[in-house]
Design a protein around this motif. Sequence first.
Motif, PDB file in Angstrom:
ATOM      1  N   TYR A   1      10.736   3.051  -4.253  1.00  0.00           N
ATOM      2  CA  TYR A   1       9.793   3.117  -3.147  1.00  0.00           C
ATOM      3  C   TYR A   1       8.488   3.786  -3.542  1.00  0.00           C
ATOM      4  O   TYR A   1       7.482   3.653  -2.867  1.00  0.00           O
ATOM      5  CB  TYR A   1      10.414   3.864  -1.962  1.00  0.00           C
ATOM      6  N   GLU A   2       8.521   4.561  -4.636  1.00  0.00           N
ATOM      7  CA  GLU A   2       7.322   5.264  -5.078  1.00  0.00           C
ATOM      8  C   GLU A   2       6.329   4.316  -5.726  1.00  0.00           C
ATOM      9  O   GLU A   2       6.686   3.537  -6.607  1.00  0.00           O
ATOM     10  CB  GLU A   2       7.703   6.353  -6.089  1.00  0.00           C
ATOM     11  N   ASP A   3       5.092   4.394  -5.291  1.00  0.00           N
ATOM     12  CA  ASP A   3       4.030   3.678  -5.963  1.00  0.00           C
ATOM     13  C   ASP A   3       3.854   4.327  -7.331  1.00  0.00           C
ATOM     14  O   ASP A   3       4.232   5.465  -7.542  1.00  0.00           O
ATOM     15  CB  ASP A   3       2.752   3.790  -5.147  1.00  0.00           C
TER      16      ASP A   3
ATOM     17  N   ARG B   1       4.984   3.992   5.364  1.00  0.00           N
ATOM     18  CA  ARG B   1       4.826   5.249   4.640  1.00  0.00           C
ATOM     19  C   ARG B   1       5.828   5.363   3.492  1.00  0.00           C
ATOM     20  O   ARG B   1       5.536   5.933   2.447  1.00  0.00           O
ATOM     21  CB  ARG B   1       4.984   6.431   5.606  1.00  0.00           C
ATOM     22  N   ASP B   2       7.042   4.829   3.722  1.00  0.00           N
ATOM     23  CA  ASP B   2       8.074   4.971   2.691  1.00  0.00           C
ATOM     24  C   ASP B   2       7.793   4.099   1.473  1.00  0.00           C
ATOM     25  O   ASP B   2       7.968   4.534   0.342  1.00  0.00           O
ATOM     26  CB  ASP B   2       9.446   4.597   3.274  1.00  0.00           C
TER      27      ASP B   2
ATOM     28  N   LYS C   1       5.495   2.975  -0.721  1.00  0.00           N
ATOM     29  CA  LYS C   1       4.137   3.344  -1.105  1.00  0.00           C
ATOM     30  C   LYS C   1       3.386   2.152  -1.684  1.00  0.00           C
ATOM     31  O   LYS C   1       3.899   1.457  -2.559  1.00  0.00           O
ATOM     32  CB  LYS C   1       4.180   4.473  -2.138  1.00  0.00           C
ATOM     33  N   GLY C   2       2.194   1.939  -1.169  1.00  0.00           N
ATOM     34  CA  GLY C   2       1.336   0.921  -1.765  1.00  0.00           C
ATOM     35  C   GLY C   2       1.323  -0.400  -1.022  1.00  0.00           C
ATOM     36  O   GLY C   2       0.524  -1.276  -1.337  1.00  0.00           O
TER      37      GLY C   2
END
Lengths: 136, 136
Positions: free
Chosen positions: A22-24, B59-60, B62-63
Motif C-alpha cells: 500500500y505504500e507509495d 489514504r491507505d 498511497k499514490g
Amino acid sequence: MFPRGNREGVEMADMQQAYNVYEDRCPTRLVLDRLADKWAVLILDRLQGGPVRFNHIRRDIKGISQKVLAQTLRKLERNGLISRTIFPTVPVTVEYALTPLGSTLTDTVSALAHWAEKNMDAIFAAQRAYDEAHPG
Amino acid sequence: MFPRGNREGVEMADMQQAYNVYEDRCPTRLVLDRLADKWAVLILDRLQGGPVRFNHIRRDIKGISQKVLAQTLRKLERNGLISRTIFPTVPVTVEYALTPLGSTLTDTVSALAHWAEKNMDAIFAAQRAYDEAHPG
DNA sequence: GGAAGATAGTTTCCAATAGATACCAAGGAG
DNA sequence: CTCCTTGGTATCTATTGGAAACTATCTTCC
C-alpha cells in the motif's frame, strides 16, 4: 538498499515485513506494476507448457500486437521471469521460457486466468444488472 | 448468449470448457482486462478486512488519484466484485465491501500481492543483471 | 459571521501508453 | 523474381493515466 523511507530507530533485522504494497515508493509496487497486466498474465500462462517462439506466442494469444508482445517479453525478461534464447538458425529462432522464478509465479497467475474463466457468467450477469440499474 | 464464434455441430451442453483465455473476442478476456490491473488488485486486497470508505481507501493506497480510484471502484462494482452502500450521514458516507463473488477472487489476488512482496529482492537483482548486460 | 475541513466525487488538462500498420534484414520455396 | 518465413523496430493515432482544481453540503473553529 532500496529507496524507502528510513523509520528512525528501527533496525534492519527487525524489518522483515517492512515492505507494504500500500505504500507509495515501496519497490513492491514497482513489481506489481509489471505483474498486474493483462498481456503479462496471458504470456506467463502460455509459457507453462515449455519454451515457445515469438511468433508462436503471437499466433496463440489472439489480438496481441507485435509491439506490445515484444515490449511485454522484454519487461518479463528484465524482471527475471522468463529467459530469451537465440538459436542461429535461418531464419533466426528465439525461444522464450519460464525461469525458476517465473515458475513460482505461474501458479498464481494461472489461478487468476482460471478464476476469470470460471466466474465469467456471474460477472456478465452482474454487468447486465448494473447497467439496468444505472441507465445513465 | 455471449458473442463467441459458433463451433458448428457442437452442442451448448458439451461446451463446458469451451472458453479459452487465449481467444480474442472471448468474453473471458474482457474479464481479465478488468482484473489484471494494478489498482484493482490493491483495492481488492485492501477490502479483505471489511467495508472501507472512499477516502479511507484513498489514504491507505498511497499514490492513487481520486479519479482513478472512483473509476476502478465503478469498474469493480459493475463486475459484481464489490458493493457500494450509501449512508445518509452528514457528510454522506459511502462504504465499499467485497461481495461473495469478490471474496472468491481475493485469495488469488492477495497471493499475487504477496508473491510480489516475497520475491521483490530476486526481481530487483534480475533487473540489475539485465541492465548491466544490456547497456543500450 | 466567515474560513476551514470533512464527505465523495467530477472536470480539465497534459503526458504516457496501447494498438494498428508499415517496414526492416536474411534467406528458402516455387 | 516474388512471396513466405523468422523476430523484431518505427511511426502514427486513440485511448488511458495522473495531477490538480472544482463541486456541493454540512460541521466546527476562531
